[in-house]
Design a protein around this motif. Sequence first.
Motif, PDB file in Angstrom:
ATOM      1  N   THR A 269     -93.429 -49.324   1.286  1.00  0.00           N
ATOM      2  CA  THR A 269     -93.855 -50.710   1.104  1.00  0.00           C
ATOM      3  C   THR A 269     -93.061 -51.655   2.007  1.00  0.00           C
ATOM      4  O   THR A 269     -93.607 -52.660   2.480  1.00  0.00           O
ATOM      5  CB  THR A 269     -93.709 -51.147  -0.372  1.00  0.00           C
ATOM      6  N   THR A 270     -91.807 -51.317   2.277  1.00  0.00           N
ATOM      7  CA  THR A 270     -91.010 -52.142   3.190  1.00  0.00           C
ATOM      8  C   THR A 270     -91.594 -52.098   4.598  1.00  0.00           C
ATOM      9  O   THR A 270     -91.693 -53.129   5.287  1.00  0.00           O
ATOM     10  CB  THR A 270     -89.544 -51.668   3.213  1.00  0.00           C
TER      11      THR A 270
ATOM     12  N   MET B 250     -93.056 -55.333  -5.000  1.00  0.00           N
ATOM     13  CA  MET B 250     -92.553 -54.116  -4.376  1.00  0.00           C
ATOM     14  C   MET B 250     -91.407 -53.530  -5.195  1.00  0.00           C
ATOM     15  O   MET B 250     -91.405 -52.343  -5.534  1.00  0.00           O
ATOM     16  CB  MET B 250     -92.066 -54.399  -2.949  1.00  0.00           C
ATOM     17  N   VAL B 251     -90.453 -54.376  -5.523  1.00  0.00           N
ATOM     18  CA  VAL B 251     -89.281 -53.923  -6.279  1.00  0.00           C
ATOM     19  C   VAL B 251     -89.668 -53.575  -7.713  1.00  0.00           C
ATOM     20  O   VAL B 251     -89.245 -52.543  -8.257  1.00  0.00           O
ATOM     21  CB  VAL B 251     -88.178 -54.997  -6.264  1.00  0.00           C
TER      22      VAL B 251
ATOM     23  N   LEU C 163     -90.666 -47.506  -2.155  1.00  0.00           N
ATOM     24  CA  LEU C 163     -90.101 -48.738  -1.600  1.00  0.00           C
ATOM     25  C   LEU C 163     -89.914 -48.639  -0.082  1.00  0.00           C
ATOM     26  O   LEU C 163     -90.065 -49.630   0.631  1.00  0.00           O
ATOM     27  CB  LEU C 163     -88.763 -49.041  -2.277  1.00  0.00           C
TER      28      LEU C 163
ATOM     29  N   GLN D  94     -87.951 -44.919  -4.986  1.00  0.00           N
ATOM     30  CA  GLN D  94     -87.278 -45.279  -3.731  1.00  0.00           C
ATOM     31  C   GLN D  94     -88.129 -44.910  -2.529  1.00  0.00           C
ATOM     32  O   GLN D  94     -88.188 -45.652  -1.541  1.00  0.00           O
ATOM     33  CB  GLN D  94     -85.917 -44.574  -3.664  1.00  0.00           C
TER      34      GLN D  94
ATOM     35  N   LEU E 234     -92.145 -58.952  -1.867  1.00  0.00           N
ATOM     36  CA  LEU E 234     -90.935 -58.249  -2.278  1.00  0.00           C
ATOM     37  C   LEU E 234     -90.835 -58.165  -3.797  1.00  0.00           C
ATOM     38  O   LEU E 234     -90.285 -57.202  -4.344  1.00  0.00           O
ATOM     39  CB  LEU E 234     -89.694 -58.960  -1.713  1.00  0.00           C
TER      40      LEU E 234
ATOM     41  N   SER F 248     -91.561 -50.259  -7.811  1.00  0.00           N
ATOM     42  CA  SER F 248     -90.618 -49.169  -7.569  1.00  0.00           C
ATOM     43  C   SER F 248     -89.836 -48.843  -8.834  1.00  0.00           C
ATOM     44  O   SER F 248     -89.673 -47.665  -9.201  1.00  0.00           O
ATOM     45  CB  SER F 248     -89.660 -49.545  -6.431  1.00  0.00           C
ATOM     46  N   LEU F 249     -89.367 -49.881  -9.520  1.00  0.00           N
ATOM     47  CA  LEU F 249     -88.621 -49.676 -10.768  1.00  0.00           C
ATOM     48  C   LEU F 249     -89.521 -49.094 -11.855  1.00  0.00           C
ATOM     49  O   LEU F 249     -89.096 -48.231 -12.629  1.00  0.00           O
ATOM     50  CB  LEU F 249     -88.016 -51.005 -11.236  1.00  0.00           C
TER      51      LEU F 249
END
Length: 226
Positions: A68-69, A91-92, A65, A62, A88, A95-96
């Motif tokens: 990166t956002t 990015m997601v 993320l 998190q 995106l 993160s996962l």
Amino acid sequence: MKNFILTLKPKYIAVYALGILALGMAVALLKRGNLGVPPWDTSTLNLKSLLDYYDISITVGQSSLIHTTGLLFITFLLKRSWKTFLALIPMVLVSLAIDAFDLFFFVWIPSYDAMLGMQILLFTLGTLLMTFGLAAIIISGYPPNIYDAFQLAIMDVFHLRSFTIARWILEFSGIGLGILYALLEPGEGLGTVTFLSIGLAAIFGTIIKQYIKMFKALKLMNRDGL
């Protein structure tokens, strides 16, 4: 970047997925090595530590993320292209992947503070996996990790021909943010920022470039201009 919808090929999808998994593995290993982490991971881990100090609980993924956002919107302002938001996707996924390896798959690996041999091993493996993952995502031709997208935007907008210099701008920005978070947390020194982190900021681009050359030699290149 080519239209990735029209260039979907199993080998490049596999390279892309492998790159994302490598990044997740790398962060978890480097965190446990306690010897130093790459530039942007200093900001990721130091922000998590800072928020933990104030009883705000987030995972490493998190925290990644969040950064990166922020870079996503900066990159969009530089490029003025809605294609930027394709980032995106990785990015997601990254993160996962970070949380999957940190909280589940590598939970059996302890955090080493005194065993220098294990620290060096984890640091080396993590660094090689991190740079491999970044290179794999870049050459796949599919939506780049936002760090790579930001670097490519710097090269494009400021007409930089040097891959390494553009990478320095990116990496030292991460170091600076990591130091800022550490200074905001009482009594923690520089947190995960070490001399090795600064050294990685200087050589990260060179290592990634060597991986890209390797992919070219293997005829695994789905992106122009590299």
